[in-house]
Design an enzyme around this catalytic site. Structure first.
Site, PDB file in Angstrom:
ATOM      1  N   TYR A   1     163.156  78.037  84.535  1.00  0.00           N
ATOM      2  CA  TYR A   1     162.398  78.792  83.560  1.00  0.00           C
ATOM      3  C   TYR A   1     162.903  80.223  83.584  1.00  0.00           C
ATOM      4  O   TYR A   1     163.055  80.809  84.670  1.00  0.00           O
ATOM      5  CB  TYR A   1     160.912  78.726  83.929  1.00  0.00           C
ATOM      6  CG  TYR A   1     160.048  78.066  82.869  1.00  0.00           C
ATOM      7  CD1 TYR A   1     160.303  76.777  82.448  1.00  0.00           C
ATOM      8  CD2 TYR A   1     158.984  78.736  82.305  1.00  0.00           C
ATOM      9  CE1 TYR A   1     159.508  76.175  81.476  1.00  0.00           C
ATOM     10  CE2 TYR A   1     158.174  78.142  81.352  1.00  0.00           C
ATOM     11  CZ  TYR A   1     158.452  76.858  80.933  1.00  0.00           C
ATOM     12  OH  TYR A   1     157.668  76.273  79.989  1.00  0.00           O
ATOM     13  N   GLY A   8     153.066  77.043  84.978  1.00  0.00           N
ATOM     14  CA  GLY A   8     151.888  76.878  85.829  1.00  0.00           C
ATOM     15  C   GLY A   8     152.204  76.286  87.191  1.00  0.00           C
ATOM     16  O   GLY A   8     153.105  75.450  87.336  1.00  0.00           O
ATOM     17  N   ASP A  10     150.544  74.180  88.795  1.00  0.00           N
ATOM     18  CA  ASP A  10     150.326  72.738  88.799  1.00  0.00           C
ATOM     19  C   ASP A  10     151.591  71.986  88.385  1.00  0.00           C
ATOM     20  O   ASP A  10     151.927  70.942  88.957  1.00  0.00           O
ATOM     21  CB  ASP A  10     149.143  72.354  87.907  1.00  0.00           C
ATOM     22  CG  ASP A  10     149.283  72.839  86.466  1.00  0.00           C
ATOM     23  OD1 ASP A  10     150.000  73.837  86.222  1.00  0.00           O
ATOM     24  OD2 ASP A  10     148.655  72.225  85.591  1.00  0.00           O
ATOM     25  N   ARG A  11     152.323  72.516  87.424  1.00  0.00           N
ATOM     26  CA  ARG A  11     153.562  71.871  86.983  1.00  0.00           C
ATOM     27  C   ARG A  11     154.613  71.932  88.083  1.00  0.00           C
ATOM     28  O   ARG A  11     155.310  70.955  88.352  1.00  0.00           O
ATOM     29  CB  ARG A  11     154.065  72.517  85.694  1.00  0.00           C
ATOM     30  CG  ARG A  11     153.198  72.144  84.488  1.00  0.00           C
ATOM     31  CD  ARG A  11     153.567  72.885  83.236  1.00  0.00           C
ATOM     32  NE  ARG A  11     154.901  72.531  82.747  1.00  0.00           N
ATOM     33  CZ  ARG A  11     155.519  73.202  81.782  1.00  0.00           C
ATOM     34  NH1 ARG A  11     154.940  74.247  81.213  1.00  0.00           N
ATOM     35  NH2 ARG A  11     156.718  72.828  81.383  1.00  0.00           N
ATOM     36  N   THR A  33     144.811  68.164  78.754  1.00  0.00           N
ATOM     37  CA  THR A  33     144.458  68.896  77.551  1.00  0.00           C
ATOM     38  C   THR A  33     145.695  69.084  76.682  1.00  0.00           C
ATOM     39  O   THR A  33     145.670  68.875  75.477  1.00  0.00           O
ATOM     40  CB  THR A  33     143.850  70.269  77.925  1.00  0.00           C
ATOM     41  OG1 THR A  33     142.732  70.043  78.773  1.00  0.00           O
ATOM     42  CG2 THR A  33     143.417  71.020  76.691  1.00  0.00           C
ATOM     43  N   THR A  87     137.428  55.083  60.021  1.00  0.00           N
ATOM     44  CA  THR A  87     138.026  56.403  60.223  1.00  0.00           C
ATOM     45  C   THR A  87     138.128  56.791  61.691  1.00  0.00           C
ATOM     46  O   THR A  87     139.163  57.295  62.139  1.00  0.00           O
ATOM     47  CB  THR A  87     137.226  57.469  59.440  1.00  0.00           C
ATOM     48  OG1 THR A  87     137.240  57.112  58.058  1.00  0.00           O
ATOM     49  CG2 THR A  87     137.823  58.852  59.609  1.00  0.00           C
TER      50      THR A  87
END
Length: 146
Positions: A1, A8, A10-11, A33, A87
């Site tokens: 990066y 993050g 967490d990643r 999310t 729907t």
């Protein structure tokens, strides 16, 4: 990066654990999310990643950005039919298949693929390839002393 502080923790931890388990190049796909994809080469170098809207985020966007589409509960149970006849099922099935297609595209590019996150099981049931589902990947990365 280019700016590591933007990725993050967490990643990073999930990649660390996946690389340690695969002992080679791997891909971590976190289905939460947002859906994140991170690739690591055989030497443990992060190659980059992708961010895609998660299931509920897509469903919420449809409800908030269109006048007549309803909000759909995240725990909505689908019928076994591929095509929906109402729907709500159409939204659930459409978003799930969209995410699945995105994830499936990633599976063809890496040997070891790890799926984690709250929607990992839901997405995995529609995948055609072998993957490792590991809901504790971040915690495993935290426990590695390197």
């Amino acid at each position: 990066y280019a700016s590591p502080e933007q990725l993050g923790a967490d990643r990073w931890l999930a990649m660390k654990a996946a690389w340690a388990q695969s002992v080679g190049k791997c891909c971590v796909i976190s289905c939460g999310t947002a859906i994140t994809v991170d690739r690591v080469d055989a030497a443990g170098q992060h190659l980059g990643g992708l961010i895609f809207p998660g299931l509920q985020m897509m469903r919420n966007a449809l409800a908030s950005e269109t006048e007549k589409l309803p909000h759909v509960a995240h725990d909505h149970i689908l019928s076994d039919a591929f095509l929906a006849n109402n729907t709500v099922d159409a939204i659930v099935q459409g978003t799930l298949l969209g995410v699945t297609a995105f994830v499936e595209m990633q599976l063809n590019k890496t040997q070891a693929v790890f799926l984690t996150g709250g929607d990992a099981e839901r997405v995995a049931q529609y995948l055609s390839s072998d993957i490792t589902i590991d809901p504790h990947l971040v915690l495993k990365g935290l426990s590695i002393n390197q």
